[in-house]
Design an enzyme around this catalytic site. Structure first.
Site, PDB file in Angstrom:
ATOM      1  N   LYS A  32       0.768  -1.529   0.432  1.00 47.53           N
ATOM      2  CA  LYS A  32       0.494  -0.161   0.365  1.00 47.53           C
ATOM      3  C   LYS A  32       1.083   1.170   0.366  1.00 47.53           C
ATOM      4  CE  LYS A  32      -2.486   1.576   3.521  1.00 47.53           C
ATOM      5  NZ  LYS A  32      -2.141   3.419   3.925  1.00 47.53           N
ATOM      6  N   ASP A  59      -3.429   4.410  -1.777  1.00 46.24           N
ATOM      7  CA  ASP A  59      -4.371   4.574  -0.228  1.00 46.24           C
ATOM      8  C   ASP A  59      -3.689   6.339  -0.785  1.00 46.24           C
ATOM      9  OD1 ASP A  59      -6.174   5.311   2.078  1.00 46.24           O
ATOM     10  OD2 ASP A  59      -3.844   4.523   2.999  1.00 46.24           O
ATOM     11  N   LYS A  61      -7.087   8.121  -0.582  1.00 44.56           N
ATOM     12  CA  LYS A  61      -8.600   8.348   0.505  1.00 44.56           C
ATOM     13  C   LYS A  61      -9.319   9.944  -0.242  1.00 44.56           C
ATOM     14  CE  LYS A  61      -7.482   5.982   4.747  1.00 44.56           C
ATOM     15  NZ  LYS A  61      -6.217   6.053   4.761  1.00 44.56           N
ATOM     16  N   ASP A  64     -14.149  15.087  -2.048  1.00 47.81           N
ATOM     17  CA  ASP A  64     -13.788  16.125  -2.538  1.00 47.81           C
ATOM     18  C   ASP A  64     -15.039  16.211  -3.173  1.00 47.81           C
ATOM     19  OD1 ASP A  64     -13.479  19.066  -4.455  1.00 47.81           O
ATOM     20  OD2 ASP A  64     -11.235  17.951  -4.032  1.00 47.81           O
ATOM     21  N   THR A 122     -10.450   3.115  11.508  1.00 50.68           N
ATOM     22  CA  THR A 122      -9.683   2.751  12.584  1.00 50.68           C
ATOM     23  C   THR A 122      -9.473   3.556  13.764  1.00 50.68           C
ATOM     24  OG1 THR A 122      -7.783   1.845  11.804  1.00 50.68           O
ATOM     25  CG2 THR A 122      -9.745   0.587  11.154  1.00 50.68           C
ATOM     26  N   ARG A 214       3.119  -0.380  10.856  1.00 52.71           N
ATOM     27  CA  ARG A 214       3.903  -0.677  11.460  1.00 52.71           C
ATOM     28  C   ARG A 214       4.378  -2.094  12.741  1.00 52.71           C
ATOM     29  NH1 ARG A 214       1.303   4.920  14.380  1.00 52.71           N
ATOM     30  NH2 ARG A 214      -0.534   3.722  13.224  1.00 52.71           N
TER      31      ARG A 214
HETATM   32  O1  LIG Z   1      -7.559   3.340   4.228  1.00 49.45           O
HETATM   33  C1  LIG Z   1      -6.715   3.072   4.774  1.00 49.45           C
HETATM   34  O2  LIG Z   1      -5.736   2.175   4.457  1.00 49.45           O
HETATM   35  C2  LIG Z   1      -7.031   2.759   6.477  1.00 49.45           C
HETATM   36  C3  LIG Z   1      -8.254   3.456   6.766  1.00 49.45           C
HETATM   37  C4  LIG Z   1      -8.711   3.257   8.092  1.00 49.45           C
HETATM   38  O3  LIG Z   1     -10.203   3.607   8.391  1.00 49.45           O
HETATM   39  N1  LIG Z   1      -7.851   2.858   8.865  1.00 49.45           N
HETATM   40  C5  LIG Z   1      -5.625   2.923   9.045  1.00 49.45           C
HETATM   41  O4  LIG Z   1      -5.148   2.275   9.364  1.00 49.45           O
HETATM   42  N2  LIG Z   1      -5.763   2.991   7.596  1.00 49.45           N
HETATM   43  C6  LIG Z   1      -4.534   2.808   7.155  1.00 49.45           C
HETATM   44  O5  LIG Z   1      -3.938   1.515   6.877  1.00 49.45           O
HETATM   45  C7  LIG Z   1      -2.414   1.791   7.479  1.00 49.45           C
HETATM   46  C8  LIG Z   1      -2.150   1.182   9.199  1.00 49.45           C
HETATM   47  O6  LIG Z   1      -1.078   1.378   9.449  1.00 49.45           O
HETATM   48  P1  LIG Z   1      -0.614   0.764  10.698  1.00 49.45           P
HETATM   49  O7  LIG Z   1      -1.418   1.384  11.606  1.00 49.45           O
HETATM   50  O8  LIG Z   1       0.604   1.317  10.455  1.00 49.45           O
HETATM   51  O9  LIG Z   1      -0.549  -0.585  10.768  1.00 49.45           O
HETATM   52  C9  LIG Z   1      -1.799   2.887   7.242  1.00 49.45           C
HETATM   53  O10 LIG Z   1      -1.501   3.416   6.389  1.00 49.45           O
HETATM   54  C10 LIG Z   1      -3.433   4.297   7.601  1.00 49.45           C
HETATM   55  O11 LIG Z   1      -3.148   5.138   6.716  1.00 49.45           O
END
Ligand SMILES: O=C(O)c1cc(=O)[nH]c(=O)n1[C@@H]1O[C@H](COP(=O)(O)O)[C@@H](O)[C@H]1O
Length: 237
Positions: A32, A59, A61, A64, A122, A214
């Site tokens: 991603k 990604d 998002k 607009d 999330t 992470r």
């Molecule tokens: O669309 C996403 O990927 C996304 C949506 C969401 O609701 N929550 C979310 O954490 N993400 C993405 O998912 C990844 C989670 O990263 P970690 O929390 O490091 O595992 C990040 O790159 C966020 O931008």
């Protein structure tokens, strides 16, 4: 779509991302690329990832007015990525034209990128959603509402936490994608995420895909962490 854990390449530049990928030393990863890396490196890094045989979730998002999202999606479709996203809060008109933009922008003979909509991030708690977005229902209801809206708008799936994934399959269809970030291995810090689960829990509850950043990228041994995540996701542990 490829059913491997999606690795969030949340790095400041391509050098850091390439270093990390060489540690994993695997082909056909599902990666991603988010705002940080894309804003820094642009389309050339996407082309490089493709040349290495990786699947790509771009990604960005989008959220607009419909016309702007439609035009932007035409451009993103030309990059040859596999998955892109919008915010469902942009509304059904925006989601429908996002899909149309992708269809029109996909080069002849190529596959259109799948389009999914973010429901509630999330990192959002129920209390925060109610107080800051002034949404009066509970978080599950809000996520299900957005998922239904995305489904009715013709999208291929949603981004949601695992907690809602099973219910979303029930009100949409089993093939409607439920892509779940907020994944942590047992004992890992939750950082800024609120609604977290382990890879095996996500599989059990009904996610079709997981996104992990992470827990792998910041692990002492990223290769080991990635292999662990795959084993849990594929229920080999
Ligand atoms: O669309 C996403 O990927 C996304 C949506 C969401 O609701 N929550 C979310 O954490 N993400 C993405 O998912 C990844 C989670 O990263 P970690 O929390 O490091 O595992 C990040 O790159 C966020 O931008």
């Amino acid at each position: 779509m490829l059913d491997k854990p999606i690795i969030a390449l949340d790095f400041p530049n391509k050098e850091a991302a390439i270093d990390f990928l060489s540690e994993l030393n695997s082909q056909s990863l599902f990666v991603k690329v988010g705002m940080e890396l894309f804003y820094q490196e642009g389309a050339s890094f996407i082309h490089w990832l493709k040349s290495q045989g990786h699947y790509i979730f771009l990604d960005l998002k989008l959220h607009d007015i419909p016309n702007t999202v439609y035009s932007a999606m035409k451009v993103l479709a030309s990059l040859g990525v596999d998955l892109v996203n919008v915010h469902a809060a942009g509304g059904s008109k925006m989601m429908k034209v996002a899909l149309r933009g992708l269809e029109e922008g996909t080069p002849k003979g190529k596959k259109r990128p799948a389009l999914i909509a973010v429901t509630q991030l999330t990192s959002t708690s129920e209390q925060q959603m109610q107080e800051e977005q002034l949404i009066k229902c509970n978080l599950n209801e809000s996520v299900l509402h957005y998922a239904k809206l995305a489904y009715m708008s013709g999208l291929d799936g949603v981004v949601c936490s695992a907690h809602e994934a099973g219910m979303i399959a029930e009100i949409t269809s089993e093939s409607f994608l439920r892509v779940t970030p907020g994944i942590r291995m047992t004992g890992d810090s939750s950082d800024d995420q609120i609604r977290i689960v382990t890879p095996d829990q996500a599989r059990q509850i009904g996610s079709t895909h997981i996104v992990i950043g992470r827990s792998i990228t910041k692990a002492n041994n990223p290769k080991l962490a990635y292999d662990q995540a795959i084993n849990l996701w594929e229920r080999r542990n």
